[in-house]
Scaffold this motif. Structure first.
Motif, short mmCIF file in Angstrom:
data_model
loop_
_atom_site.label_atom_id
_atom_site.label_comp_id
_atom_site.label_asym_id
_atom_site.label_seq_id
_atom_site.Cartn_x
_atom_site.Cartn_y
_atom_site.Cartn_z
N ILE A 38 -57.38 -19.48 -23.27
CA ILE A 38 -57.54 -18.32 -24.02
C ILE A 38 -58.10 -18.83 -25.39
O ILE A 38 -59.13 -18.50 -26.12
CB ILE A 38 -56.33 -17.61 -24.26
CG1 ILE A 38 -55.74 -16.74 -23.22
CG2 ILE A 38 -56.28 -16.89 -25.52
CD1 ILE A 38 -54.40 -16.29 -23.08
N LEU A 39 -57.59 -20.15 -25.86
CA LEU A 39 -58.28 -20.68 -27.02
C LEU A 39 -59.64 -21.22 -26.83
O LEU A 39 -60.46 -21.03 -27.72
CB LEU A 39 -57.30 -21.76 -27.63
CG LEU A 39 -56.05 -21.45 -28.08
CD1 LEU A 39 -55.19 -22.67 -28.40
CD2 LEU A 39 -56.14 -20.64 -29.30
N GLY A 40 -60.00 -21.65 -25.57
CA GLY A 40 -61.39 -22.01 -25.44
C GLY A 40 -62.34 -20.75 -25.28
O GLY A 40 -63.52 -20.77 -25.85
N PRO A 59 -73.27 -18.39 -23.12
CA PRO A 59 -72.76 -17.59 -22.67
C PRO A 59 -71.16 -17.82 -22.36
O PRO A 59 -70.62 -19.02 -22.21
CB PRO A 59 -73.27 -17.57 -21.16
CG PRO A 59 -74.17 -18.84 -21.15
CD PRO A 59 -74.39 -19.21 -22.51
N ILE A 60 -70.31 -16.75 -22.18
CA ILE A 60 -68.85 -16.86 -21.99
C ILE A 60 -68.71 -16.50 -20.77
O ILE A 60 -68.72 -15.38 -20.10
CB ILE A 60 -68.03 -16.04 -22.95
CG1 ILE A 60 -68.36 -16.36 -24.37
CG2 ILE A 60 -66.77 -16.12 -22.54
CD1 ILE A 60 -67.57 -15.42 -25.25
N ASN A 61 -68.41 -17.62 -19.75
CA ASN A 61 -67.88 -17.27 -18.38
C ASN A 61 -66.93 -18.29 -18.03
O ASN A 61 -66.52 -19.02 -18.64
CB ASN A 61 -69.12 -17.55 -17.48
CG ASN A 61 -70.08 -18.89 -17.79
OD1 ASN A 61 -69.53 -19.80 -17.83
ND2 ASN A 61 -71.45 -18.69 -17.71
N THR A 62 -66.84 -18.31 -16.48
CA THR A 62 -65.48 -19.18 -16.27
C THR A 62 -65.70 -20.51 -16.45
O THR A 62 -64.78 -21.41 -17.15
CB THR A 62 -65.42 -19.02 -14.82
OG1 THR A 62 -65.10 -17.58 -14.44
CG2 THR A 62 -64.13 -19.69 -14.08
N VAL A 63 -66.90 -21.24 -16.06
CA VAL A 63 -67.29 -22.47 -16.46
C VAL A 63 -67.20 -22.99 -17.94
O VAL A 63 -66.60 -23.96 -18.25
CB VAL A 63 -68.77 -22.98 -15.91
CG1 VAL A 63 -68.88 -24.52 -16.12
CG2 VAL A 63 -68.57 -22.71 -14.39
N THR A 64 -67.79 -22.13 -18.85
CA THR A 64 -67.88 -22.52 -20.29
C THR A 64 -66.22 -22.43 -20.76
O THR A 64 -66.14 -23.09 -21.70
CB THR A 64 -68.73 -21.82 -21.10
OG1 THR A 64 -68.39 -20.31 -20.75
CG2 THR A 64 -70.27 -22.01 -20.47
N VAL A 65 -65.43 -21.32 -20.22
CA VAL A 65 -64.38 -21.28 -20.97
C VAL A 65 -63.55 -22.44 -20.54
O VAL A 65 -62.57 -22.93 -21.30
CB VAL A 65 -63.90 -19.96 -20.54
CG1 VAL A 65 -62.20 -19.82 -20.73
CG2 VAL A 65 -64.44 -18.74 -21.16
#
Length: 88
Positions: A38-40, A59-65
């Protein structure tokens, strides 16, 4: 896949942790992981919010988060470097 399936699987996993977890350590580990993710996501959101001033978007996606949440600031810097020098 259907988001309801993901939520159901997460609920089953939490129930299994409660039933078979040793002393609450799996629950604590899962909670710490969720807080980091969540902080990421929030860090990426603020990066994108302030990056509009210099026309930058990650982009905000699963990998970047996952990378930003688990690695923190060095992970975000790595994502920016990959985006600038390798991808774009």
């Amino acid at each position: 896949m259907n988001p309801i399936l993901y939520i159901s699987l997460a609920g089953v996993a939490v129930c299994l942790f409660f039933m078979f977890g040793r002393g609450g350590k799996p629950i604590k580990w899962t909670g710490n992981l969720l807080v980091k993710l969540i902080l990421g996501a929030l860090a990426l959101f603020f990066l994108n919010a302030f990056g509009t001033a210099v026309d930058y978007h990650l982009p905000i996606n699963t990998v970047t988060v996952s990378v930003s949440g688990l690695l923190g600031i060095p992970g975000i810097l790595m994502l920016i470097a990959i985006d600038i020098f390798i991808i774009g």
